[in-house]
Each structure stands twice: as structure tokens, then as C-alpha cells.
Scaffold this active site. Structure first.
Site, short mmCIF file in Angstrom:
data_model
loop_
_atom_site.label_atom_id
_atom_site.label_comp_id
_atom_site.label_asym_id
_atom_site.label_seq_id
_atom_site.Cartn_x
_atom_site.Cartn_y
_atom_site.Cartn_z
N GLU A 1 0.82 -1.21 0.00
CA GLU A 1 0.00 0.00 0.00
C GLU A 1 0.85 1.26 0.00
O GLU A 1 0.55 2.23 -0.69
CB GLU A 1 -0.94 0.00 1.20
CG GLU A 1 -2.16 -0.90 1.05
CD GLU A 1 -1.86 -2.37 1.26
OE1 GLU A 1 -0.73 -2.71 1.65
OE2 GLU A 1 -2.77 -3.19 1.04
N HIS B 1 -10.23 -6.39 8.80
CA HIS B 1 -10.80 -5.99 7.51
C HIS B 1 -12.11 -5.23 7.67
O HIS B 1 -12.79 -5.01 6.68
CB HIS B 1 -11.08 -7.22 6.65
CG HIS B 1 -9.89 -8.05 6.32
ND1 HIS B 1 -9.21 -8.77 7.26
CD2 HIS B 1 -9.25 -8.25 5.14
CE1 HIS B 1 -8.20 -9.42 6.68
NE2 HIS B 1 -8.19 -9.12 5.40
#
Lengths: 333, 396
Positions: free
Chosen positions: A67, A136
Site C-alpha cells: 500500500e 478488515h
């Protein structure tokens, strides 16, 4: 006679986001999409399905699982003149890119003395409800709303899913778009003519007079359900969809609270230090003398979002909690 | 940390209005300082503090009417360590309800917000407060329909039509004679309803007291002179020390004598009011000190400024009609006290002294006693003791 505005199609939030990306890719050659699995796999939430075939690997880029790396690349591309759409799989993973977003994207215009801007759009999924467990499922958009130098959007409706991206791409500064995972399957009508929408104003999704229910994103429809339930008991709630979490549209919030004199804020983030806390503080700062009751908050329980279905449901705002909070503000709890 | 509370300024007081703060947070106060003014039916009362320390926090805003016992301010007593103003508030602790997950899903009663701080004083929403202020309405007269009975905007709006504007009420400190009348009515009706009074009278030659006063006052400037009233007060104060059945409170079916002697002095107020503030520990004061206290009391009472400790805790009352009165008065006991000593006007009467008839100044001293606590026999001895003490004014 085929009046485009009159043509309404049944679509989903997911398709509306895809249509927005497709539209942007067609309209502006500087636009490209990058992220984990956005190409061959079609996106973790199938948002970009079919785009690789349509636009090719130069504009639909599968990235490594890094990321910080690919968000940084997107930021660099934006500084260099492109209009990247960076997709981060979930807000939890975006923390790896937080350095790029906070220390680079949000600061470059300031640190370069206005010589460079970062017109990047970073999309990410947020929220709980799919049993994806604690790594998540969190709702950290409130954290991003803390950062000056960026804009933070939370499209909750299909129109906003379709329309916010283009406006965000026109913005000379970074814009983060948070898509609640429970909304992707939501179906609804969308006029064929639907296009760009403003990204500054909150919207009154239901007008009312007794209490202002202020929310955004995935909690909007639970809140509208709560308003419907309240209406059956004679309580006419006004529902505000914040749409933009940074900047906040104080004028719409305060105008509503001035009218109803009561507010309940519904926010899937944790209560402590939440966006709900910020909205609450602004109401107290700007409308203290208009209030008739303590401001209520319905937030997530302060736990990592649990994996088991029943605990996950219990951990985040739900319609009965919103109804109870609204009644508490009206003494009918 | 201690709370400074709305005091009970008499058995009939239920609530008071905080009309003036004489201290600010951070101020050092010591026991006995006047730190606030409260308006009651008896007028504006200066409230003294019983602790020495520092005002930590003011809890009740001006013009708030709060029940007796409501904390008005928080005081950090000397020696206490400063704590941050925001004491830790226990927020919603992690609920152990996880043990019953099925119930968790169904039950929306998971507290939608952390427990509210305990309420202080009148509950009215900010919107209601502002509207009431704009319309000049007294919030304490409005019934609330909001959360926990709070007064909300709509309640004030509804009341606006029916309530008289507060602006019409006088806001100046001082005596509200109508309210005072109502307070007297309540106390006296209660007294006559509850207390089985008995009455005694005793005529006392005050010739010696008068000549002692004349002698003492001869070389004093007028505003330093002693009056008979001071001697009378002192005599009663000294006498009740020996007769504790007349100095104390009858409460909840039980008499409690009080070791201190705080003599209430009935003071008439022009226009028809009456109050009986106390001279505290009158038995320990010299006649001169007592006289000074009396002057001060009468002056402040008539100006409508009296202190909480004076109004609340008289242990026995003296009523003296003075020169312009009648010869005898039979008082009504001020509950929860158990005795009232009356002094009539001194009159010249033919009196037998040492076998010869001569004119003497005679005062009729009366006792209204509470028969639940004492009997006529004790009352007679008590009155006789007062008479005896007045024969030796120099020893008072």
C-alpha cells in the site's frame, strides 16, 4: 423521442462506482486506476470487473501488495500531472499508506509553497458486516477526516457513488472516497443522465422536525429505517447524510439542529475521538442555546470488530439502537 | 472536597434562589465567611461557609432556585491536594453482557451514550433557558416534559401564555413582605397545630437594672449606650444554660437540648414583617458585645440582609415589645424551638419594697413553653431565674 433524463435504470452501488470510473477513464486520458487485484481479478469487491479488457493494462494497473508503495506512486503520478484513482482494498490496509497520505499527499502543496498539488483520488472500502473479522472491518474514515489538506467523502447513495468521483478528480488536492462494503450490493434507480455531484454539501435525506439524525455512509439506510420506525410512533425525525466528512457542512447540520433542537449522531467508527464526537462538538459550539436535550451518539462498541455474525451485528450501529437513542433525546425511551 | 449546600434556613424552607455569589472559583474562604446570598421567603439571606479552604467549583448559576441540600459549590478544604477539575467519570465499562450474545442482538437498550453526570439543580435545556430569559419567565415555575423531567423549549413556550413575566417581580435584594407573611403564617400555624403551649408570667422589678444602665450610660456617647433589651437578652441566655429544657429543638417526636445558646431576637419590620435572627452564643458575650450585635442585627434585618447562621439556628427566642408596647405578651413558639420569652413594656407600678409602698419600674416577663418538653413548674423556676439575674445587672 428518447429523453435521456427520463431513462432510469435499475443498478447497484457497485455498478454505479464502476460506471463512474469508466466515465472518468473515457473523459480524461490522464485518469488511470491502480490497486491490488483491480485488473485481472476485477477488484476485491468486483468494482473494476471488465475494465482491464476495456481500457488495457496501461490504465488498469495491478499493483504489488504494498500500500505504501503504490499509493506513493499514485501520489507521484498526480504531482507529475496525471489523475490517478488509487484503490486500497480496505481502510485497515490503508494504514500502511498513511505515511504517504498524511505526510506526502496532504502536505505537498503546503511544503512546496503552492508549487505542487496532488490531485489524486484514493478509494477504499470501509465498514463491517461481511464477517471479515477485525483486520478488515473497521471504519477509520473519521481518522482521515482529522487531516487538513485532504477531502474525505462518504458516498452512501447510488447517485453519489456515480457522481462524486468525477468531481473529486477535478479537485486540485487529494480526495479520499470511502465506500461502505455493505452498500456495494444495494440496488436502486439511477437516471441515465446521472453525472457529477457536488462534494461539499450534506444532504437532508428525510425532512423532519423532532430530532436530527446525523449520519453518513453505511449507516444512512439503518438511520432512514429508524426514522421510518419512529414515524410510526409519531416522531418525525430528520435524517442528514453528511456526504463529505472533511470538510463538514456545518451549515446544514446546524440549520437542522436549530429546527429540531435535538441531535443523534450515527457513526460506525468507535465512539472515543470519533467523527461523531467532532459533529457533537460543533453542534455544541454553534447551537448550544438551541438544544433541548443532550446530544446522543450511536457508534460502534469499543472492541475490535468481532468475527461471529451475531457479535458483529451487535458491535456496530443498528436500527433499534438508533431508534432508542432518538427516543432518549425525546424522553420517550 | 466538601460540598457547600443550600442551607435550610428554617423548618419551613424547601428551596432557595441563589441571587448573588460573593466569591469566585479559586477564592480562599474561611469558616464564617459570607460567600453567597440566597433569596427565601424570609428575604435575602447571606450564606456563610462552614469550611476553610478554596472554592473549587461553583455548581449553581445565579437565579437558580434549588432545593435545600443541593450542592451550591465545591470546596477543597485546607490540606487537600488539588485535583483536576474534571474528576474521572466512569464511562460505560465494557459490558459483560457478551455472555448472552443472543440477547445482545435483540436488545437495543445498550446505553446509547455514557451515563450522564448527576444532575445539579434545575434541569432545563439550553433552548428552554434562553427562551425563558427572553420572555422573562421563571423556569422554576415550569413543569418539564423532556428527558428526566427537564424543561424543554416547548414547555417554556406553553407556559409563556399562562405565567406572569418574571420581570414584574422585584429583582432587587431585600425583603419580600408578602413572602415573609406567608412564611410566618406557615410557621405559626404549624406551631399552634403541633405545640401544646403553656403560658406563665412573672413581674419583675427592674429598678436596679435601670439605675445600673443609667450609671453605665452616663458617660457614653448615644450610639454606645446600652439598652434594657440587651440585659434582658443576656439574662435569658444565662438562665437557659441552667434550664436546658428551654433551649433546643423538638424534632420528629423527640427533644434535643442544644449545648450552645443562640437567642433569636424577634424584630419587627416596617410594613408588617417579622423575623427572629439569632445572636449566636449569646451566653458567652458581654453585655456590650451583645448590644453591638443587636444593633447590627436590627440594622441588617431592616435592610434585608441577614446571615444564614443567624436565621436558621436560634435555640430559644426572646420577644420584647419595648417602650411602645403593652405590658405583657404571650408568644407563639417558633418551631422547632420549645420556648419563647416575652418582655412587656416597663411600667411604673406601686410596689412593696422593704415594707413600704413605692413606685417601681415593673416588667412582665412571660414564658410560652412547649408542654411536650417542660412543665409549668420548670417554667416558673426558669422565669424566676431570669428575674433574679436582672437584679444583678453588673454580673450579667
Amino acid at each position: 423521442m428518447n429523453d435521456a433524463a427520463a431513462t432510469v435504470t435499475e443498478t447497484t452501488y457497485r455498478d454505479a462506482v464502476r460506471e463512474a470510473i469508466r466515465d472518468a477513464l473515457r473523459r480524461d486520458p490522464r485518469v488511470f486506476l491502480m490497486g491490488e487485484d483491480v485488473g485481472r481479478y476485477g477488484g476485491c469487491y468486483a468494482v473494476s470487473k471488465g475494465l482491464l479488457a476495456e481500457f488495457g493494462p496501461e490504465r488498469i494497473l495491478d499493483t504489488p501488495l504494498s500500500e505504501s508503495g503504490f499509493t506513493g506512486a499514485g501520489i507521484g503520478a498526480a504531482i507529475a500531472g496525471m489523475r490517478p484513482i488509487v484503490e486500497v482494498m480496505t481502510v485497515n490496509f490503508s494504514l500502511l499508506a498513511l505515511d504517504q497520505i498524511l505526510n506526502t499527499a496532504a502536505t505537498v502543496r503546503h511544503m512546496s509553497g503552492d508549487q505542487f498539488g496532488v490531485p489524486v483520488v484514493i478509494r477504499m472500502a470501509t465498514g463491517a458486516g461481511r464477517q471479515l473479522a477485525a483486520q478488515h472491518s473497521h471504519s477509520l474514515e473519521g481518522w482521515y477526516a482529522h487531516i487538513p489538506g485532504i477531502k474525505v467523502l462518504a458516498p452512501a447513495t447510488i447517485e453519489d457513488a456515480r457522481g462524486m468521483l468525477w468531481t473529486a478528480l477535478q479537485d486540485p488536492d487529494p480526495v479520499l472516497i470511502f465506500e461502505n462494503i455493505m452498500l456495494y450490493n444495494m440496488t436502486g434507480a439511477l437516471p441515465a443522465s446521472a453525472g457529477a455531484v457536488d462534494i461539499e454539501k450534506a444532504a437532508v435525506r428525510r425532512a423532519g422536525r423532532d430530532v436530527s439524525l446525523i449520519t453518513y455512509g453505511g449507516s444512512l439506510f439503518k438511520t432512514l429505517d429508524a426514522a421510518t420506525a419512529l414515524a410510526r410512533e409519531g416522531i418525525v425525525a430528520e435524517v442528514i447524510d453528511l456526504r463529505s466528512l472533511r470538510p463538514l457542512d456545518d451549515a446544514t447540520i446546524i440549520a437542522s439542529v436549530r429546527k429540531t433542537r435535538r441531535a443523534v449522531i450515527v457513526d460506525e467508527g468507535w465512539r472515543s475521538g470519533s467523527l461523531a464526537a467532532e459533529v457533537c462538538a460543533r453542534i455544541v459550539e454553534q447551537a448550544f442555546w438551541e438544544l433541548d436535550a443532550p446530544i446522543g451518539r450511536v457508534c460502534s462498541e469499543e472492541v475490535p470488530i468481532p468475527y461471529p455474525k451475531h457479535l458483529e451485528i451487535a458491535a456496530i450501529p443498528q436500527t433499534p439502537k438508533i431508534v432508542a437513542a432518538a427516543k432518549a433525546a425525546l424522553r420517550q425511551g | 472536597m466538601v460540598d457547600f449546600r443550600m442551607p435550610s434556613l428554617g423548618a419551613d424552607m424547601e428551596a432557595g434562589t441563589l441571587v448573588e455569589w460573593l466569591v469566585k472559583p479559586g477564592a480562599e474562604v474561611k469558616r464564617g465567611d459570607v460567600i453567597a446570598v440566597v433569596e427565601t421567603q424570609k428575604g435575602a439571606i447571606e450564606i456563610e461557609v462552614f469550611e476553610t479552604g478554596r472554592i473549587e467549583e461553583i455548581l449553581v448559576p445565579l437565579d437558580a432556585k434549588v432545593p435545600v441540600g443541593t450542592p451550591l459549590a465545591r470546596i477543597r478544604t485546607a490540606g487537600e491536594v488539588a485535583v483536576p477539575a474534571a474528576a474521572p467519570v466512569p464511562t460505560a465499562a465494557p459490558t459483560p453482557a457478551a455472555a448472552a450474545p443472543a440477547a445482545v442482538i435483540m436488545a437495543p437498550q445498550i446505553a446509547p451514550s455514557p451515563p450522564a453526570m448527576p444532575s445539579r439543580g434545575l434541569r432545563a435545556s439550553p433552548a428552554a433557558r434562553r427562551l425563558a430569559q427572553e420572555r422573562g419567565l421563571d423556569l422554576s415555575a415550569i413543569v418539564g416534559s423532556g428527558p428526566d423531567g427537564a424543561i424543554v423549549y416547548a414547555d417554556v413556550e406553553r407556559s409563556a401564555a399562562t405565567l406572569p413575566a418574571r420581570a414584574e417581580k422585584k429583582r432587587a435584594l431585600g425583603l419580600d413582605l408578602a413572602a415573609m407573611r406567608a412564611a410566618i403564617a406557615a410557621a405559626m400555624a404549624r406551631s399552634k397545630r403541633e405545640i401544646p403551649h403553656y403560658y406563665l408570667e412573672h413581674q419583675v422589678d427592674i429598678g436596679r437594672a435601670e439605675s445600673w444602665l443609667a450609671q453605665t450610660n452616663a458617660d457614653r456617647p448615644p450610639d454606645n449606650r446600652l439598652l434594657f433589651g440587651a440585659l434582658a437578652l443576656k439574662a435569658v441566655a444565662n438562665a437557659v444554660r441552667r434550664f436546658p429544657a428551654f433551649n433546643g429543638f423538638y424534632r420528629e417526636g423527640k427533644y434535643e437540648p442544644v449545648p450552645e445558646v443562640h437567642v433569636g431576637v424577634a424584630i419587627a419590620i416596617r410594613g408588617g414583617g417579622l423575623a427572629a435572627p439569632a445572636v449566636r452564643e449569646a451566653d458567652k458575650l458581654s453585655v456590650d458585645e451583645l448590644m453591638a450585635k443587636l444593633r447590627d442585627l436590627v440594622q441588617r434585618m431592616r435592610a434585608g440582609r441577614i446571615r444564614s447562621s443567624e436565621i436558621a439556628d436560634a435555640t430559644v427566642t426572646v420577644s420584647s415589645l419595648g417602650e411602645r408596647g403593652v405590658e405583657a405578651l404571650y408568644g407563639v413558639i417558633y418551631p422547632p424551638q420549645v420556648a419563647l420569652v416575652g418582655f412587656g413594656k416597663p411600667v411604673q407600678r406601686p410596689w412593696v419594697v422593704d415594707g413600704a409602698i413605692g413606685p417601681r419600674p415593673i416588667v412582665t416577663i412571660t414564658l410560652a413553653g412547649d408542654h411536650r418538653v417542660s412543665d409549668g413548674h420548670a417554667g416558673a423556676l426558669f422565669l424566676a431565674e431570669i428575674g433574679k439575674l436582672l437584679q444583678e445587672p453588673d454580673k450579667l
